[in-house]
Design an enzyme around this catalytic site. Sequence first.
Site, PDB file in Angstrom:
ATOM      1  N   ARG A 162       0.826  -1.214   0.000  1.00 17.85           N
ATOM      2  CA  ARG A 162       0.000   0.000   0.000  1.00 17.85           C
ATOM      3  C   ARG A 162       0.856   1.257   0.000  1.00 17.85           C
ATOM      4  NH1 ARG A 162      -3.296  -2.329   4.720  1.00 17.85           N
ATOM      5  NH2 ARG A 162      -1.816  -3.998   4.424  1.00 17.85           N
ATOM      6  N   GLU A 168       5.554 -10.724  15.344  1.00 14.72           N
ATOM      7  CA  GLU A 168       4.966 -11.300  16.561  1.00 14.72           C
ATOM      8  C   GLU A 168       5.386 -12.780  16.680  1.00 14.72           C
ATOM      9  OE1 GLU A 168       0.811 -10.646  16.596  1.00 14.72           O
ATOM     10  OE2 GLU A 168       0.554 -11.500  18.602  1.00 14.72           O
TER      11      GLU A 168
HETATM   12  P1  AMP Z   1       4.082  -2.652  11.991  1.00 18.13           P
HETATM   13  O1  AMP Z   1       5.363  -3.173  11.417  1.00 18.13           O
HETATM   14  O2  AMP Z   1       3.607  -3.398  13.190  1.00 18.13           O
HETATM   15  O3  AMP Z   1       4.151  -1.148  12.247  1.00 18.13           O
HETATM   16  O4  AMP Z   1       2.958  -2.906  10.900  1.00 18.13           O
HETATM   17  C1  AMP Z   1       2.825  -2.051   9.826  1.00 18.13           C
HETATM   18  C2  AMP Z   1       2.465  -2.780   8.553  1.00 18.13           C
HETATM   19  O5  AMP Z   1       1.447  -3.763   8.752  1.00 18.13           O
HETATM   20  C3  AMP Z   1       1.936  -1.774   7.554  1.00 18.13           C
HETATM   21  O6  AMP Z   1       2.524  -2.042   6.281  1.00 18.13           O
HETATM   22  C4  AMP Z   1       0.434  -1.992   7.558  1.00 18.13           C
HETATM   23  O7  AMP Z   1      -0.071  -1.942   6.258  1.00 18.13           O
HETATM   24  C5  AMP Z   1       0.203  -3.369   8.198  1.00 18.13           C
HETATM   25  N1  AMP Z   1      -0.773  -3.321   9.321  1.00 18.13           N
HETATM   26  C6  AMP Z   1      -0.501  -3.540  10.643  1.00 18.13           C
HETATM   27  N2  AMP Z   1      -1.605  -3.453  11.406  1.00 18.13           N
HETATM   28  C7  AMP Z   1      -2.628  -3.156  10.560  1.00 18.13           C
HETATM   29  C8  AMP Z   1      -4.050  -2.915  10.744  1.00 18.13           C
HETATM   30  N3  AMP Z   1      -4.642  -2.939  11.952  1.00 18.13           N
HETATM   31  N4  AMP Z   1      -4.777  -2.620   9.648  1.00 18.13           N
HETATM   32  C9  AMP Z   1      -4.201  -2.577   8.419  1.00 18.13           C
HETATM   33  N5  AMP Z   1      -2.881  -2.795   8.174  1.00 18.13           N
HETATM   34  C10 AMP Z   1      -2.094  -3.086   9.230  1.00 18.13           C
END
Ligand code: AMP
Length: 180
Positions: free
Chosen positions: A63, A100
């Site tokens: 995205r 995770e």
């Molecule tokens: P993080 O590495 O935990 O910051 O996760 C970020 C990535 O995971 C981004 O590329 C987001 O598109 C996706 N992502 C994580 N949580 C969500 C959520 N609740 N809704 C949509 N996309 C998410």
Amino acid sequence: MNSPEDHLRQAIRSIPDYPKPGIIFRDITTMLGDARAFRSAVDALVQPWAGMKIDKIAGIEARGFILGGAVAHQVSAGFIPIRKKGKLPHKRVSVTYALEYGEDEIEMHADALVAGERVVLVDDLIATGGTAEAAVKLLRQLGAEVLAACFVIDLPDLGGAEKLRQLGVPVRTLVSFEGH
Ligand code: AMP
């Protein structure tokens, strides 16, 4: 007419229990399909850096490609795709980061930037910040000056934006949602 921020918030669709129970998926496809919301998000993402020299926008698969491509056009910068492992055809640099459960790896082409270039990172959402932190490491590994990291959505309870600020990266987010 409501404010651009309210309009943006309303244009994002929330899907409970996707992709697994307890997660609320924040779906930007509805925002992308709304011309006014899409345009205001692209404009707002880099607004604090408007007028500064930006060499490249780096977008995180998938995205971040849609938003980052539009932002790159808007600020007349080049675009760098940061991809999941195994997708890029030429010489690559990579960073492994913890999930995770288990780990993941992101890559970019080794010649995607030259040391000293000024880069802004773009993705749709920051949660734990693991992905964005890995992307910052990747860009810095090649000598980029990471001017900022910009996201449409922040999940502040997961602490990702704070983590990036501690790495010395200014963070811009447009809409916050409480919880996961
Ligand atoms: P993080 O590495 O935990 O910051 O996760 C970020 C990535 O995971 C981004 O590329 C987001 O598109 C996706 N992502 C994580 N949580 C969500 C959520 N609740 N809704 C949509 N996309 C998410």
